[in-house]
Scaffold this motif. Structure first.
Motif, short mmCIF file in Angstrom:
data_model
loop_
_atom_site.label_atom_id
_atom_site.label_comp_id
_atom_site.label_asym_id
_atom_site.label_seq_id
_atom_site.Cartn_x
_atom_site.Cartn_y
_atom_site.Cartn_z
N LYS A 164 6.81 7.37 -0.99
CA LYS A 164 5.46 7.01 -0.59
C LYS A 164 4.43 7.80 -1.41
O LYS A 164 4.64 8.97 -1.70
CB LYS A 164 5.27 7.30 0.91
N VAL A 165 3.37 7.13 -1.79
CA VAL A 165 2.32 7.75 -2.60
C VAL A 165 1.04 7.80 -1.78
O VAL A 165 0.63 6.79 -1.23
CB VAL A 165 2.07 6.95 -3.89
N VAL A 166 0.45 8.96 -1.70
CA VAL A 166 -0.78 9.09 -0.92
C VAL A 166 -1.83 9.82 -1.75
O VAL A 166 -1.56 10.87 -2.32
CB VAL A 166 -0.49 9.84 0.40
N GLN A 167 -3.00 9.23 -1.79
CA GLN A 167 -4.14 9.92 -2.41
C GLN A 167 -4.91 10.58 -1.29
O GLN A 167 -5.38 9.90 -0.38
CB GLN A 167 -5.04 8.93 -3.13
N THR A 168 -5.00 11.88 -1.35
CA THR A 168 -5.68 12.59 -0.28
C THR A 168 -6.27 13.88 -0.85
O THR A 168 -6.49 13.96 -2.06
CB THR A 168 -4.70 12.86 0.89
N TYR B 121 -3.22 15.46 5.21
CA TYR B 121 -2.28 14.37 5.45
C TYR B 121 -1.01 14.90 6.14
O TYR B 121 -0.57 16.01 5.85
CB TYR B 121 -1.91 13.68 4.13
N TRP C 192 1.08 3.01 -6.65
CA TRP C 192 0.04 2.12 -6.14
C TRP C 192 -1.16 2.99 -5.78
O TRP C 192 -1.02 4.00 -5.08
CB TRP C 192 0.56 1.41 -4.88
N LEU C 193 -2.35 2.64 -6.28
CA LEU C 193 -3.54 3.43 -5.96
C LEU C 193 -4.48 2.67 -5.03
O LEU C 193 -5.08 3.25 -4.12
CB LEU C 193 -4.29 3.82 -7.24
N CYS C 194 -4.69 1.39 -5.30
CA CYS C 194 -5.46 0.52 -4.42
C CYS C 194 -5.01 -0.90 -4.75
O CYS C 194 -4.18 -1.08 -5.64
CB CYS C 194 -6.97 0.78 -4.55
N PRO D 103 0.81 -1.21 0.00
CA PRO D 103 0.00 0.00 0.00
C PRO D 103 0.85 1.27 0.00
O PRO D 103 1.88 1.33 0.67
CB PRO D 103 -0.81 -0.11 1.30
N SER D 104 0.43 2.27 -0.77
CA SER D 104 1.09 3.58 -0.81
C SER D 104 2.54 3.55 -1.26
O SER D 104 3.32 4.40 -0.87
CB SER D 104 1.00 4.27 0.56
#
Lengths: 199, 107
Positions: free
Chosen positions: A150-154, A139, A79-81, A66-67
């Motif tokens: 790290k990748v975060v969708q927020t 975030y 990575w998105l989900c 994840p992320s």
């Protein structure tokens, strides 16, 4: 499925946003990485045929944690989900990458969607960028919570964003084309105290 | 600030990223034509709306865009646990009541 013809005049989502008035010694620098190819990929991560086909085309294995993200030159995979990834490739090559992915995964239950025209990649850097992020996103962007890669969708100023921290401490943000103007106006206001330079 | 754990992103995220999407574990009748209007209306419209422990669906709208389940106390807003779609809760009204009895908490 054809590649983008870059000989015609193209305008990026933020093309009209140029150097700002308080740009001298600016604490925040915005750079739009124009016209990057962006593909949305969906498939079953447990299917070895799917993961090996993607790896063959991209030259890197899909990030499964994840992320997480991986980079291979101009190719970036977010990575998105658990069964969805964002592929960011060199400008103009998205048509070829999409075709290569489709032929490598022929017959599989997958989806590849070219979303290059729907969003744009923006890089934020500078001495004031950490504080700018603090007031712009919910975030926690501190290194202890948001390390490099790290990748975060927020949310960024209430609009959706997919963000990643780079090794030089800057942030790559994927934002919607339709929100790019709003994004810039927010950025202009939020970075007023640090100075904003657009490069 | 209210953080909720996303079982797909595997970390705590701000409530702003989520939206609530109603009661969980409601199964669609296998053969709608075979059931009574009353049973169908019950499936479509009626929800338990309990005071206390409630199992409900949440949507990570600004994040991974996945639905998941949460066990939340409707009285205190405390989220006891979140779990993936297809899984069952480990904390229910019965386990919470049993805990209170064990602690000697009569309330």
């Amino acid at each position: 499925m054809t590649n983008v013809d870059t000989s015609t005049s193209m305008e990026s989502p933020l093309h009209h946003r140029v150097a700002h008035t308080n740009a001298a010694n600016a604490g925040v620098v915005m750079k739009e990485d124009k016209f990057r190819g962006q593909l949305n990929l969906r498939g079953n991560p447990q299917d070895a045929a799917f993961t090996s086909a993607v790896e063959k085309v991209l030259g890197v294995a899909l990030p499964m944690a994840p992320s997480s993200s991986v980079r291979n030159g101009d190719t970036v995979v977010y990575w998105l989900c658990p069964n969805e990834w964002l592929l960011i490739v060199a400008s103009g090559t998205q048509g070829q990458v999409e075709a290569d992915l489709r032929s490598a995964m022929d017959g599989q239950h997958i989806a590849v969607t070219d979303i290059s025209s729907g969003q744009t990649l923006v890089n934020l850097s500078g001495t004031g960028v950490a504080e700018l992020m603090q007031k712009s996103t919910v975030y926690d962007c501190h290194d202890s919570n948001f390390p490099v890669g790290k990748v975060v969708q927020t949310t960024f100023a209430k609009t959706g964003t997919t963000m990643c921290k780079l090794e030089d401490g800057s942030y790559d943000l994927v934002i919607r084309r339709s929100f790019s103007d709003y994004f810039f106006l927010w950025l202009q206001d939020a970075s007023d105290e640090y100075g904003l330079s657009v490069s | 600030m209210h953080h909720i754990y996303c079982p797909y992103c595997e970390e705590m995220r701000e409530e702003e990223e989520y939206s609530y999407t109603g009661e969980a574990h409601i199964e669609r009748p296998k053969d709608p034509a075979a059931i009574s209007d009353e049973a169908w209306a019950d499936y479509i419209f009626f929800r338990s709306n309990p005071r206390g422990i409630h199992h409900e669906m949440w949507y990570h709208a600004a994040g991974c865009r996945r639905y998941f389940n949460a066990t939340r106390d409707t009285q205190s807003y405390k989220v006891h646990e979140t779990y993936k779609m297809g899984e069952m809760p480990t904390i229910t009204a019965a386990t919470v009541a049993a805990n209170q009895v064990a602690k000697g908490d009569a309330s």
